[in-house]
Structures are given as C-alpha cells and as structure tokens.
Enzyme design. Structure first.
Site, PDB file in Angstrom:
ATOM      1  N   HIS A  90       0.815  -1.211   0.000  1.00  0.00           N
ATOM      2  CA  HIS A  90       0.000   0.000   0.000  1.00  0.00           C
ATOM      3  C   HIS A  90       0.851   1.265   0.000  1.00  0.00           C
ATOM      4  O   HIS A  90       0.592   2.213  -0.729  1.00  0.00           O
ATOM      5  CB  HIS A  90      -0.914  -0.029   1.232  1.00  0.00           C
ATOM      6  CG  HIS A  90      -1.825   1.140   1.328  1.00  0.00           C
ATOM      7  ND1 HIS A  90      -2.901   1.308   0.493  1.00  0.00           N
ATOM      8  CD2 HIS A  90      -1.817   2.215   2.153  1.00  0.00           C
ATOM      9  CE1 HIS A  90      -3.513   2.416   0.801  1.00  0.00           C
ATOM     10  NE2 HIS A  90      -2.891   2.998   1.806  1.00  0.00           N
ATOM     11  N   HIS A 122     -10.523   3.294  -2.221  1.00  0.00           N
ATOM     12  CA  HIS A 122     -10.761   2.922  -0.837  1.00  0.00           C
ATOM     13  C   HIS A 122     -11.604   1.647  -0.868  1.00  0.00           C
ATOM     14  O   HIS A 122     -12.680   1.580  -0.282  1.00  0.00           O
ATOM     15  CB  HIS A 122     -11.433   4.054  -0.064  1.00  0.00           C
ATOM     16  CG  HIS A 122     -10.816   4.298   1.276  1.00  0.00           C
ATOM     17  ND1 HIS A 122     -11.531   4.563   2.399  1.00  0.00           N
ATOM     18  CD2 HIS A 122      -9.528   4.279   1.671  1.00  0.00           C
ATOM     19  CE1 HIS A 122     -10.712   4.723   3.427  1.00  0.00           C
ATOM     20  NE2 HIS A 122      -9.493   4.550   3.007  1.00  0.00           N
TER      21      HIS A 122
END
Lengths: 235, 88, 742
Positions: free
Chosen positions: C42, C88
C-alpha cells in the site's frame, strides 16, 4: 450599502455569495467569522448555506447558539434585511427568527437539482422589485429542507403574507411533482411578520450568472438586485 | 401470540470516534454552560413491536432480523436490546 | 508471515533480512511496525514500481509529477490544477458508508496538502449486480457516504461512473478523485528541509483506527478484546471542513515550510517521507501526540491511521501565528517535535528513544521484481462465436437503455451537491465531462474519470489505452484540450504472475497512447489484492483514468444534448466488429468473451484533435463520445435531456459487412457523434475530410417522439417515452425509490 456574510464553522457557500455580491453586483460585502460579527455598521446580513457544525443534532441548531445570532436578532429587530440561504434558513428557523421546522426530505436523501420557484409576495426587501408570481429557476441542494408547521400557523403565514417562495412546475402551478422535498403547501421560503427577515432553501447565489444555468437564465440575480434597489431609495 | 415491544439502540463501537456526539457536547452543551457533561454518544433507536409466543422468542426474532438485514454493521457498530413488557 | 521482536509483519524473510542489514541491527517492536507499514504494498508500491516506470511523466505544463501526494499542472496565468485518484476498496467493502466517506477524506487531504483548495470530486464505483441485496447495500451506503462527506465539506462531486459486474460482488471498487485549484506560488510540498523547524500535528485525535490489519503477538496484546477495537475509520467531514479552511489560511502566512496529510502509514509515513525528501531527520515526542484512547503504545501511535490529521512543518518564529489560526477554528494541535539533521526518524516516549530508523530506509523501500505470465484465458475468451442477431432489435435497444450500466445515474448524482463553489458550468448528465470555470477569468477546466473493465478483462492493453482514450474524448467534446492525467489501478493479487501480466499490459497501453497524444501521467495509485476472499475470484482489472483539460475560452463549452429539431447529425469514425466486453454481449447475451475494441493510436489521436478543432468553431450544437452501448445508446443519450429524438441511416459507417446488431452496439474507439445546423454542415465535414477522418452525415434531430435507425433497408424504431422511462427509472426501481427526481 454594506453587507455582511457570516461564516459559521462548517458554512460552505459563503464564498459563492461573496463572489456574486462582490464581483457580479460590485457591492461592499464582507465575510465575517461568526465570533467576530458585530451588527454595528452593516446594513444587511446574509447567513450562507453549508453544514454549520456538520448539521449535527439538527441542521442549524448549534449555530443558533452562536453569539453572532444575538447581533443578527438585533438587526432583525431594527428592520434591517436578513437573508438565510439553505443552512442559513435552517439557522433562522432554529433561532426562532422564522417560524416552523425544516425536516428531512421526503425521499430521505440529499437532493441537488434545479427547481421552479414562484414569488408569493413582494413585501420583502429581497422580492420588492420582482413581479409577483414570477417563476424563478434556481437550484436546491439540501437534505433537510421539508418545511413543516401546524396547520393553524400555516394559515397565519398566509394571512400575514409571510410565504415568500413556493415550489411550482414550469407553468407556475403547485403540484406534488414539483415539490422536491415534501414541504407543506410547497413552501420554499418564508419571512417574519415585518418582512425583513427572509429564509429560503434554494440557492440564488448559484443562479445569478447565465453560464451556471442549464437554462441560460440568471433568475437568482433578481433577489440580490431587489435588495440593492431597496437600498438605493426604493424602500 | 402476544405483541412485545423490543427496543434496539445502535451506536458506534465504544472506541470509535463519534463526531456527532463530540460536536453536540463541545459546541452546544459546553459552550452554553452545561460543562458537567462528560460524554455524549449518538446512535439510532428502533422501537419494534413484534408478535411472539414469549419474550425470549420476541427478542431472538429481533436479533436475527437486525443481523440478517444488516440493520447494524457489526464491523462498525454495537447494539443493545431491551425487551419491554408485553403490549398485546 | 514473519515475526520481529514479537510483532507479526507482512514481510518476506528476505525483506526482514534486508531491513536488518539496512538498520545494522535487529529492529525493535516499534521499528518493526514502522518498517512493516512503510514496506507494505500500500505504501511502497513495491510490486508496481518497476512497471510504472514506463509511464511518460514529463511535459512543459508539469510542475509536480508522480511521487508527491498529487500532481500539479500549469493552466496559464499563474493558475495551477492539482489532482489525484485513489481507491478505498477494502474499507468500503466491509463498511460502505464510512469506507467511502473516509476515501473522500483521504483524497481531499492529498490535494489540500499540496496547498490547493479542493474544488471538485469524482467517483468511479464498481459493484456486483443489483439483483443482489448485498450489492444494493454496498451501492446505497457508498453513495450515501460520499454524499454526506463531500456535501458537508463543500466540494462538489461532479463526475464519475458506476458499473455493475459479478466480479465485484464482494470486493466492490470505490475510486475517488479530487481536483484542487491554486496559484502557482501557493504550491506546498511534503518536505522538511530546514533543520530547527517545528512539527505541529493538527486535527483529529489519534486512536487505534486502522491498526486492524496488523495483529499482535501475545506479548503486546492489550487488555481489551479484538471485538472492542474499532476496525473501521469513522469519517468526520465537519472537522475536515475546518481543517481545509485552517490549512489554507495557515499556508498564506508563509511560515509553513512543509505539509503532509496522515493517511496510510500514519505518522510514520508523514515523518519519514518529509524528512526523506528534505534530506533531514525528525525528532518526535509521542507524549505530545493528542490521543483518543488510553494506554496506547508507541507502536500503535506511530502506525495509527486515524482520520483528519495533518502534519505541518513550521518556521520556529511562525509557530504562534499558525497555532492562533488553529485556535480560531477550534482545532486540536500539538507541537510534537522538530526537524534535525540526523537523516533519521527518532521517536521518543517518556524521554526514552523508542525507535530510530533512517528516513530514506522508510520512504524509499526496496522494490520487488515479480514474474509475469500471460493468462491462458485471454486467448480462449477471444474466440467466441457471434450470437445470432435477435429478430427484434428494438427490444434489444430498450433492454440496453434499461441496463443498470447504461441507464441514467441521476439517482447517484442528485445526492451529490454538484454546484457548490459556483464553478460547475457543465453538471452531471449534461455532457461527457464536467466543466468547471475558473472564477474571474474567461477559462475553464474539463475533467472526467473513466474505466472500462469489461474491455480490460479481455484485452488489458487496449483496456488501458482505451480508458485514457475515452477519458480524453470525453473532455474534448466539451471543448477542452487534454493536458495531463492520473490513474488508479485496481487489480488482484500481484503475487499471481497472470494478474501482474495484465497489470503490465495495462501500463503499456496507457503509456503508448499517452506518448502518442503527448500528455503526461502526473500521479497515480495502485490497489492490489482485490479478490473475493470466499470464491478467490479476482476482480476484472479496473484502470481508472482521470484526465484534466483546459478550455481557453468559455464560449467553446459544448454539451451533448440535442438542441433543436432539424440539426444534422454527423458520425465521426468507423465501426468495427468489436463486440467483446460490449454491454450488448455482457448484458443482453450474457457472453463474457469476444474481441475487445482496439485503440488505433494514430487515428485516435488525430480524430481527437480534429473533433476539438470542430467543437471550437462554435458551430457544433452537441458533441458526444460514441462508446458504451454503441451508436444506438450513444445517440439516445443525446436525446434525453431535451426530450428530442433522431432519425438516422447507418449505411456506410463501416468498411466491413457488419450485421445490424454489430453496427448498432459495437463499442469501437475513435468515434464521436456531433450535431450542427444545416448551414454549417459542409464547413464541419470539410474539417474532418481535410484530416482524412471518416465523417458521414447520418440523419437529423427530430421531435417525432421516436428514434429511427435504418440500415440496409431494415428499420429499428423505438418510442422515446418508453426509452426515457427505462433510462431514468431503472436504477431508482432497483433501489426501491418511488419518489425521486430526474
């Protein structure tokens, strides 16, 4: 004329109102942080749209306790023009400067769209120079805009000529289809007994330049122009 | 079958932020002088009337339903449930 | 899974060894957490970085390219535009409301920390089919989350798209984009370059939010049970609105030398990236960090992902002035440390040094070179035999217009305040892209974010090139010249070589068209591991591209709706037998296969430039990209706003002998539909023939109430009122809404 636009924590249409009054109408307009607001030298005040205090608990209720509202109340009592747009209308209602309640839209969601408004009275500074029954194309953008009151109080609003705007269709007729949020009697805006305090859910500051209108209209202008004419000797 | 009233309160998990409760406490209560308020948590309240053989069954029925229908999201919320006296 | 000092880390044995070598010793618990989070996929882009290198990143208008929180381009007169898209996905899949809301919160912080006022939001959403209650639940609450957050902070949500496909049933995709506007001199950078500057952490308090991904060995487990931990972050748009205003006011003082938002990686990421970029180091005193929960340990404080926090680097003499601004907005803040010359992140608690890691070891982690392999399904799926042409093509048209993927998304965008800011000239539903004016000037920007995963699934290269091509076409029809783009790439597990091959093909496609059109990529985001945990099913690859273009004169602005009966309709470009991934194949025939549309790079680029030239003559009354749903649906979309229809003849629109259904529904690239008044017809046709672009007058706008398509003496006729009903009512019906507005 010196106009104040009050910024509450969470206001978000104050720059739009400022842009229109300052750049489109060349008026002496000031953004004032709610804690710094003092009615003293202002001739008129606008409570802008937005989400003051995040709309928490109920839209407008927390801002109604801001010290700024004491000064707004003074100005209202002195007969100075006070305009509440969207969240500003909600704050005026929660401050008891205007009567009634604004509840969640019937569809339960936020609604952003252009609607037609009919001008119901020309006794306010904001409508004095608009022809009665004019149809104005202006957008709404809110989640809690359903005007509700007791039947008896609604009758008094009619009797006292306090209903300023209604949602109508393109031809000027009230219908349930043209009522975007389920407001009683299609009410979109009202005023106080004296007519100097006006609140409405739609956003005239978003409809004051043709470039922003899907219909190439600029009907929001009429509301601000009316205020300006009112001060330029048209009272 | 009798009718039972079951009350359900749904709120954010205890350690999660509750911006609404925080704003109500800080910007409304404290600023207007109600300084003895130490915490405010907001939530959703459902008063449900349900037909059932007995109170236990009414409660179980509601628990199953709020889980099935995702009336609360176990990832984010907790719920508490109170059985009121029979109303039917 | 590996353990360091009792902390479970998501690093391989090799990575752990590498970390020990770089550090010169074994990391302690806090350091292990910091390394783990910064070396995660990430934060580090370790799997994607080697591939992302291909993208063209430079151009005369680029002020800040990839690597910062958002890219920045020059739009003349000292004005600059800042933009970025992020996903998201995983948080939204478990808690759609707060997941989507905090997605908006994160992307807005990225724009804000570059010093720009956020002025527009975009959302590209992917869910399972709407017949599933789970998908409906995700869809309803994702939209509500975006609506409540975006509306409250006063940033209009002006564009995006929504698609439904079974592969997203459990792993929905929530891509959110934001555009900001600033003056060139206002741009701030995430850098701590002056030794002695003060670190101020401002905004929300720090809790255990977002630490759920990492589990503890028994030694560090605290008393409360896992169930008591908040697994999701809660959005707080009211605080965010105050942060926006306070940050912009603080930047105006000139005392802020660096600024970074706290997102993934929390304080660790902000501290290491700023000091890494500045070649400095930082000292942080964790006793000063404003905590929301009790007994938080340094490990937790350093990696917490609590929302609504910003880290300011401030000149010592400006601290008073800056904190007075935060006081005005009643925002919490604390002075948590200072910039030093150590080139390390030094973390103190109770006066003890609890972590000391070189900044660049965290901010510039090692990359991986993972293998790629062409998946076998690609060739299998390409060889699908064409279905028989349905007898009643009008019925097919009705079905497609009423398919959730093509039907009006008004149910979504009516919930978004798309007007706040007084800039939105073209609003959702009016054209292929949003147009926002620059206040006080006669210019505007156009922007659109697009993705076509059904094409990408069959042909990742052309899906990638096609996403960029589509997004550029969508802004060109409004009168804008594409200037730059950002991407957001959602794929499956990168440890699977087949997934990574698709990823690489996508980047190649994006790169090739970007080079052809000469527009740089100025930023991006990669989301891997988008897989359904239960079925292990990988999502269709979803490359989202957000392109921003400039309209130098507001009189160029053109919408897509038919304006008046009698206007002539022009078809630009040729149609090919490219049915793979079309809505006609996937929705009507339920075929997953066939050949996806190919982007002819040269033709695509020159067609775009020529269309832009034509639109800018002011003689085009409506302009629309002809793509999803083919010619049939694209034409019908143009009639919706003003309730006008069209009568067209489709002969001669292809070099091939296409069947009627192929011609109506193929989704070939490089095609546009334009309308113009009869007197301008020849002028417009001339512009295209001069550039050897296929152009043909196909018919006329009517108010007959019927859409008529003719091809080889066959005719398909559809009722406008029925089409309108299907177009506007499909999604509200699925969502159980009876009371709703167009």
């Amino acid at each position: 004329m010196k106009i104040a636009i009050i910024q509450f924590p969470g206001s978000n249409c104050e720059y739009d109102a400022l842009h229109v009054l300052k750049n489109v109408f060349r008026q002496d307009t000031h953004l004032v942080w709610h804690k710094d607001f003092n009615s003293g030298d202002f001739d008129a005040v606008i409570l802008p749209g937005g989400f003051s205090y995040g709309d928490h608990l109920r839209a407008g209720v927390i801002a109604a306790y801001s010290p700024a509202m004491r000064h707004v109340r003074e100005m209202a009592a002195e007969g100075k023009p006070v305009l509440g747009i969207c969240n500003g209308f909600q704050i005026l209602i929660e401050s008891k400067l205007l009567d009634g309640a604004l509840l969640q839209n019937n569809c339960l969601t936020f609604v952003c769209k252009w609607v037609n408004l009919r001008v119901e009275t020309t006794r306010t500074p904001f409508t004095k120079f608009i022809n009665e029954s004019s149809i104005l194309r202006i957008p709404i953008a809110h989640k809690e805009g359903r005007y509700v009151n007791t039947r008896r109080r609604i009758k008094e609003l009619y009797d006292n000529d306090q209903i300023v705007f209604k949602y109508v269709d393109e031809n000027g007729f009230e219908s349930s289809d043209s009522n975007p949020n389920g407001s009683m009697d299609n009410i979109a805006g009202i005023c106080n007994l004296d007519g100097n305090v006006v609140g409405l859910m739609p956003h005239p500051e978003r409809a004051s330049e043709t470039i922003l209108s899907p219909y190439k209209t600029e009907h929001g202008r009429l509301i601000f122009e009316s205020l300006i004419k009112y001060f330029n000797g048209g009272r | 079958m009798k009718e039972y009233t079951v009350e359900v309160v749904i709120e954010s998990k205890p350690y999660a932020k509750d911006p609404e409760g925080m704003t109500i406490m800080r910007d409304l209560m404290h600023k207007t002088g109600y300084e003895r308020v130490n915490s405010v948590r907001t939530g959703k309240f459902l008063r449900i009337k349900v037909s059932a053989e007995n109170g236990e069954e009414a409660k179980n029925y509601v628990v199953k339903m709020i889980n099935d229908l995702r009336i609360y999201n176990p990832v984010a919320h907790t719920y508490s449930i109170v059985l009121k006296e029979s109303t039917g | 899974m590996t353990f360091i000092d009792g902390v479970k880390v998501n690093l391989t044995e090799e990575e752990v060894e590498k970390a020990k070598t770089l550090l010169g010793r074994d990391p302690n618990q806090v350091e292990a957490g910091m390394i783990d989070v910064m070396w995660s996929e990430h934060c580090s882009y370790k799997s994607s970085k080697p591939f992302l290198k291909q993208l063209p990143k430079e151009g005369p208008r680029v002020l800040v390219g990839p690597g910062m929180d958002a890219g920045v381009i020059d739009i003349n007169d000292g004005d600059v535009v800042v933009f970025k898209v992020e996903t998201h996905n995983h948080p939204s899949a478990i808690e759609p409301y707060n997941g989507a809301a905090t997605g908006i919160g994160g992307i807005v912080r990225d724009i804000l920390c570059m010093g720009a006022r956020p002025i527009a939001l975009f959302d590209n959403l992917r869910f399972g089919k709407l017949r599933s209650n789970h998908s409906k639940w995700l869809f309803e609450y994702v939209v509500k989350g975006i609506s409540d957050y975006g509306n409250c902070i006063g940033v209009p949500t002006v564009g995006g798209d929504v698609e439904f496909d079974d592969s997203y049933e459990n792993n929905c995709l929530v891509n959110v984009g934001c555009i900001g506007l600033a003056r060139r001199e206002e741009i701030a950078l995430s850098v701590a370059k002056n030794i002695g500057d003060i670190l101020i952490l401002m905004g929300g308090s720090t809790g255990r939010d977002g630490i759920h991904g990492v589990t503890f060995a028994s030694r560090v487990l605290t008393e409360e049970s896992e169930a008591d931990r908040p697994a999701v972050q809660i959005g707080d748009p009211f605080t965010k609105k105050l942060i926006i205003e306070a940050t912009l006011e603080a930047l105006k003082t000139g005392y802020v030398t660096g600024l970074k938002d706290l997102g993934g990686g929390g304080l660790t990421c902000a501290a290491s990236e700023m000091s890494g970029a500045g070649g400095t180091g930082v000292e942080i005193d964790l006793d000063k960090v404003f905590l929301r929960e009790e007994n938080m340990i340094p490990y937790e404080i350093m990696i917490s992902e609590s929302q609504e926090r910003m880290l300011f680097v401030v000149k010592p003499e400006g601290v008073d002035k800056i904190t007075r601004i935060f006081d005005k907005y009643e925002l919490s803040y604390s002075i948590i440390g200072r910039v030093d010359g150590s080139q390390k992140v030094n973390v103190y608690k109770n006066g003890q040094l609890v972590a000391q890691v070189p900044s660049r070891m965290l901010s510039d982690p090692p990359v991986l070179n993972r293998p790629v392999k062409r998946p076998s399904y690609i060739d299998q799926l390409a060889e699908v035999s064409a279905p028989p042409t349905p007898l009643n093509l009008a019925d097919v048209v009705y079905k497609l217009v009423g398919s959730p993927n093509l039907a009006s998304k008004a149910w979504v965008y009516r919930q978004y305040d798309h007007e706040v800011g007084d800039r939105t000239v073209i609003k959702p539903g009016q054209a292929d892209a949003a147009v926002l004016r620059i206040l006080g000037k006669n210019k505007a920007i156009a922007a659109k974010s697009d993705a076509t995963p059904s094409h990408s699934y069959l042909d990742p290269y052309n899906g990638g090139a096609g996403a960029l091509a589509e997004s550029c076409r969508n802004i060109a029809v409004t009168g804008a010249e594409p200037l730059a783009w950002v991407d957001c790439l959602s794929f499956g597990n990168p440890e699977n070589p087949e997934v990574l091959w698709c990823f690489n093909e996508t980047i190649k496609g994006l790169t090739d068209y970007a080079l052809k059109l000469n527009i740089p990529c100025i930023g991006g985001n990669v989301s891997f591991y988008n897989e359904d945990q239960v079925s292990a099913r990988v999502v269709k690859p979803c490359p989202v591209v957000l392109t921003v273009g400039l309209i130098e004169d507001c009189s160029y602005i053109t919408t897509m709706s038919f304006k008046q009966p009698g206007d002539r309709i022009l078809m630009i470009g040729l149609t090919y037998r490219e049915m793979g991934g079309s809505e006609y194949y996937t929705f009507y025939h339920n075929i997953q296969g066939g050949r996806a549309p190919v982007v002819n790079l040269d033709l695509e680029a020159v067609t775009l430039k020529t269309v832009l030239k034509a639109v800018r003559t002011g003689k085009i009354s409506a302009a629309h990209d002809c793509f999803r749903g083919g010619i049939a649906v694209s034409l019908i979309e143009m009639g919706m706003e003003n309730n006008l229809s069209a009568s067209v003849n489709l002969d001669g629109l292809s070099d091939l002998d296409l069947k009627f259904d192929e011609l109506l529904f193929s989704e070939s690239h490089s095609r546009y539909i334009l309308t113009t008044r009869e007197e301008y017809l020849n002028d417009i046709i001339e512009i295209f023939t001069q550039n050897n672009i296929p152009v043909k007058e196909i018919g006329v706008v009517t108010d007959s109430g019927r859409f008529e398509f003719e091809y080889k003496n066959r005719r398909v006729s559809c009722s406008m009122s029925k089409l309108r009903k299907l177009y506007y009512e499909t999604i509200p019906k699925y969502m159980g809404v009876t009371e709703w507005m167009k």
